[in-house]
Design a protein around this motif. Structure first.
Motif, PDB file in Angstrom:
ATOM      1  N   THR A 100     -22.873 -49.137 -11.033  1.00  0.00           N
ATOM      2  CA  THR A 100     -21.631 -49.727 -11.040  1.00  0.00           C
ATOM      3  C   THR A 100     -21.623 -50.730 -12.166  1.00  0.00           C
ATOM      4  OG1 THR A 100     -22.741 -51.772  -9.855  1.00  0.00           O
ATOM      5  CG2 THR A 100     -21.914 -49.895  -8.366  1.00  0.00           C
ATOM      6  N   LYS A 101     -20.449 -51.242 -12.348  1.00  0.00           N
ATOM      7  CA  LYS A 101     -20.231 -52.211 -13.438  1.00  0.00           C
ATOM      8  C   LYS A 101     -21.229 -53.635 -13.517  1.00  0.00           C
ATOM      9  CE  LYS A 101     -15.337 -51.095 -14.428  1.00  0.00           C
ATOM     10  NZ  LYS A 101     -14.140 -51.628 -14.476  1.00  0.00           N
ATOM     11  N   VAL A 102     -21.251 -53.644 -12.303  1.00  0.00           N
ATOM     12  CA  VAL A 102     -22.446 -54.882 -11.916  1.00  0.00           C
ATOM     13  C   VAL A 102     -23.832 -54.650 -12.159  1.00  0.00           C
ATOM     14  CG1 VAL A 102     -23.436 -56.597 -10.509  1.00  0.00           C
ATOM     15  CG2 VAL A 102     -20.724 -56.270 -10.323  1.00  0.00           C
ATOM     16  N   ALA A 103     -24.185 -53.530 -11.853  1.00  0.00           N
ATOM     17  CA  ALA A 103     -25.519 -52.799 -11.988  1.00  0.00           C
ATOM     18  C   ALA A 103     -25.874 -52.647 -13.296  1.00  0.00           C
ATOM     19  CB  ALA A 103     -25.823 -51.570 -11.259  1.00  0.00           C
ATOM     20  N   ARG A 104     -24.915 -52.047 -14.109  1.00  0.00           N
ATOM     21  CA  ARG A 104     -24.926 -51.776 -15.681  1.00  0.00           C
ATOM     22  C   ARG A 104     -25.231 -52.966 -16.451  1.00  0.00           C
ATOM     23  NH1 ARG A 104     -21.023 -47.964 -14.598  1.00  0.00           N
ATOM     24  NH2 ARG A 104     -19.113 -48.988 -15.531  1.00  0.00           N
ATOM     25  N   LEU A 105     -24.514 -54.236 -16.061  1.00  0.00           N
ATOM     26  CA  LEU A 105     -24.597 -55.412 -16.731  1.00  0.00           C
ATOM     27  C   LEU A 105     -25.986 -56.183 -16.491  1.00  0.00           C
ATOM     28  CD1 LEU A 105     -21.202 -56.907 -16.015  1.00  0.00           C
ATOM     29  CD2 LEU A 105     -22.092 -56.524 -18.366  1.00  0.00           C
ATOM     30  N   ILE A 106     -26.511 -55.925 -15.140  1.00  0.00           N
ATOM     31  CA  ILE A 106     -27.865 -56.436 -14.934  1.00  0.00           C
ATOM     32  C   ILE A 106     -28.841 -55.840 -15.634  1.00  0.00           C
ATOM     33  CG2 ILE A 106     -29.577 -56.399 -13.017  1.00  0.00           C
ATOM     34  CD1 ILE A 106     -27.187 -56.746 -10.933  1.00  0.00           C
ATOM     35  N   LYS A 107     -28.800 -54.393 -15.927  1.00  0.00           N
ATOM     36  CA  LYS A 107     -29.772 -53.718 -16.704  1.00  0.00           C
ATOM     37  C   LYS A 107     -29.860 -54.211 -17.952  1.00  0.00           C
ATOM     38  CE  LYS A 107     -28.303 -49.636 -14.779  1.00  0.00           C
ATOM     39  NZ  LYS A 107     -28.448 -48.190 -14.373  1.00  0.00           N
ATOM     40  N   GLN A 108     -28.938 -55.068 -18.578  1.00  0.00           N
ATOM     41  CA  GLN A 108     -28.938 -55.455 -20.053  1.00  0.00           C
ATOM     42  C   GLN A 108     -29.695 -56.836 -20.186  1.00  0.00           C
ATOM     43  OE1 GLN A 108     -25.061 -55.724 -22.039  1.00  0.00           O
ATOM     44  NE2 GLN A 108     -24.151 -54.136 -20.302  1.00  0.00           N
ATOM     45  N   PHE A 109     -29.972 -57.378 -19.195  1.00  0.00           N
ATOM     46  CA  PHE A 109     -30.502 -58.656 -19.023  1.00  0.00           C
ATOM     47  C   PHE A 109     -32.450 -58.189 -19.013  1.00  0.00           C
ATOM     48  CE2 PHE A 109     -26.957 -59.998 -17.149  1.00  0.00           C
ATOM     49  CZ  PHE A 109     -26.653 -61.300 -17.418  1.00  0.00           C
ATOM     50  N   LYS A 110     -32.929 -59.307 -19.777  1.00  0.00           N
ATOM     51  CA  LYS A 110     -34.486 -58.978 -19.931  1.00  0.00           C
ATOM     52  C   LYS A 110     -35.265 -59.612 -18.697  1.00  0.00           C
ATOM     53  CE  LYS A 110     -38.288 -60.486 -22.597  1.00  0.00           C
ATOM     54  NZ  LYS A 110     -38.915 -61.059 -23.888  1.00  0.00           N
ATOM     55  N   ASN A 111     -34.954 -60.582 -18.390  1.00  0.00           N
ATOM     56  CA  ASN A 111     -35.821 -61.202 -17.197  1.00  0.00           C
ATOM     57  C   ASN A 111     -35.084 -61.057 -15.728  1.00  0.00           C
ATOM     58  OD1 ASN A 111     -37.673 -62.366 -18.908  1.00  0.00           O
ATOM     59  ND2 ASN A 111     -35.869 -63.885 -19.201  1.00  0.00           N
ATOM     60  N   VAL A 112     -35.455 -59.795 -15.162  1.00  0.00           N
ATOM     61  CA  VAL A 112     -34.705 -59.325 -13.928  1.00  0.00           C
ATOM     62  C   VAL A 112     -35.913 -58.910 -12.748  1.00  0.00           C
ATOM     63  CG1 VAL A 112     -33.183 -57.748 -12.779  1.00  0.00           C
ATOM     64  CG2 VAL A 112     -32.592 -58.567 -15.044  1.00  0.00           C
ATOM     65  N   HIS A 113     -35.632 -59.567 -11.606  1.00  0.00           N
ATOM     66  CA  HIS A 113     -36.619 -59.246 -10.502  1.00  0.00           C
ATOM     67  C   HIS A 113     -35.715 -58.679  -9.361  1.00  0.00           C
ATOM     68  CE1 HIS A 113     -39.435 -60.857  -7.429  1.00  0.00           C
ATOM     69  NE2 HIS A 113     -39.457 -59.711  -7.257  1.00  0.00           N
ATOM     70  N   TRP A 114     -35.714 -57.361  -9.231  1.00  0.00           N
ATOM     71  CA  TRP A 114     -34.917 -56.603  -8.292  1.00  0.00           C
ATOM     72  C   TRP A 114     -35.536 -56.896  -6.906  1.00  0.00           C
ATOM     73  CZ3 TRP A 114     -30.662 -53.508  -9.737  1.00  0.00           C
ATOM     74  CH2 TRP A 114     -30.548 -53.380 -10.887  1.00  0.00           C
ATOM     75  N   LEU A 115     -35.125 -57.180  -5.938  1.00  0.00           N
ATOM     76  CA  LEU A 115     -35.568 -57.573  -4.390  1.00  0.00           C
ATOM     77  C   LEU A 115     -34.922 -56.314  -3.500  1.00  0.00           C
ATOM     78  CD1 LEU A 115     -34.993 -61.306  -4.264  1.00  0.00           C
ATOM     79  CD2 LEU A 115     -37.109 -59.831  -4.953  1.00  0.00           C
ATOM     80  N   ALA A 116     -35.633 -55.265  -3.500  1.00  0.00           N
ATOM     81  CA  ALA A 116     -35.133 -54.140  -2.840  1.00  0.00           C
ATOM     82  C   ALA A 116     -35.238 -53.957  -1.453  1.00  0.00           C
ATOM     83  CB  ALA A 116     -35.635 -52.610  -3.766  1.00  0.00           C
ATOM     84  N   SER A 117     -34.316 -53.744  -0.790  1.00  0.00           N
ATOM     85  CA  SER A 117     -34.516 -53.893   0.780  1.00  0.00           C
ATOM     86  C   SER A 117     -34.587 -52.446   1.304  1.00  0.00           C
ATOM     87  CB  SER A 117     -32.906 -54.338   1.464  1.00  0.00           C
ATOM     88  OG  SER A 117     -32.668 -55.617   0.964  1.00  0.00           O
TER      89      SER A 117
END
Length: 269
Positions: A100-117
């Protein structure tokens, strides 16, 4: 000073997890009716306050609903990338769509913690996380794992439906190479008909033995803490209403044209 924000703009979500409801899922809302929404004025006030302070943010937590589907996050993430790209970003997601547009933007950040349900595999996953598929989750998980600087933790809820399947899911993820510090375990408190404590005593005894065996193996880290907390929870006082559980599941089965008896054989046996 505004340093931390926890943003849940709407209840937009493409899954209707069995333990959720219309307050956190538009798919649930479509099934059973509308919920009260935040007024446009209130949302605008929140957006203005956060956006005006975006440069000083240290921690951003995106949740929902499903945050990767919320258009409100597009403008926010673009602003963060421009003004504050080093921010610590945590994303509570069902990991159903990483394009999604949001997910593609998230992937551009360096410091990301994905909390997968996730709390189950295969058909168990497809029933519990209605609207999602296990195959797609695994595909998206493999994709996110390739982002070198990003971290993944699994939020795993325990209920009557996955009272044994939870452990198979943990083992599967560990076989993929995920560390014992990647698992956050907790019981489902509500709705009550899904509470693990509805299980008959002999099944409670079975899962106690499973938990004790796993604790004795001393896995350490968050995983062992989770096992210990689940074991302790099994001694909480609770009025069992398993017949009500089956009745509620029958209603869901009929509405969604699914047969829980064919999937959760360890519950119905």
């Amino acid at each position: 000073d505004l340093h931390t924000v926890d943003i849940r703009w709407t209840n937009q979500c493409n899954q209707a997890c069995v333990y959720c409801g219309p307050h956190n899922s538009t798919l649930w809302e479509k099934e059973v009716g509308a919920r009260k929404m935040m007024s446009a004025e209130a949302k605008d006030a929140v957006r203005t306050f956060i956006f005006n302070n975006v440069s000083q943010l240290k921690n951003v937590y995106l949740a929902g609903g499903e945050p990767t589907l919320m258009n409100e996050n597009i403008q926010f993430l673009k602003l963060l990338l421009d003004k504050n790209p080093e921010v610590q970003l945590r994303v509570n997601t069902n990991l159903s769509n990483t394009n999604t547009k949001v997910a593609r933007l998230i992937k551009q950040f360096k410091n990301v913690h994905w909390l997968a349900s996730v709390e189950s595999t295969g058909d168990h996953y497809n029933y519990i996380r209605y609207g999602g598929t296990w195959e797609q989750f695994c595909k998206n998980l493999a994709e996110v794992r390739q982002i070198e600087s990003h971290k993944i933790t699994f939020n795993m809820l325990w209920c009557i439906l996955n009272h044994k399947e939870l452990f198979r899911c943990i083992d599967y993820l560990k076989e993929l190479g995920f560390h014992n510090n990647s698992f956050v375990l907790g019981p489902v408190f509500g709705p009550e008909y899904l509470n693990i404590l509805n299980l008959p005593d002999h099944k409670i005894s079975e899962v106690k033995n499973i938990l004790q065996t796993r604790i004795d193996a001393k896995p350490g880290f968050l995983l062992e803490d989770g096992y210990r907390n689940l074991l302790k929870y099994l001694d909480e006082p609770f009025e069992k209403k398993l017949d009500q559980s089956f009745s509620k599941l029958a209603v869901i089965d009929k509405r969604r044209n699914i047969n829980s008896k064919e999937i959760f054989t360890e519950l119905y046996d």
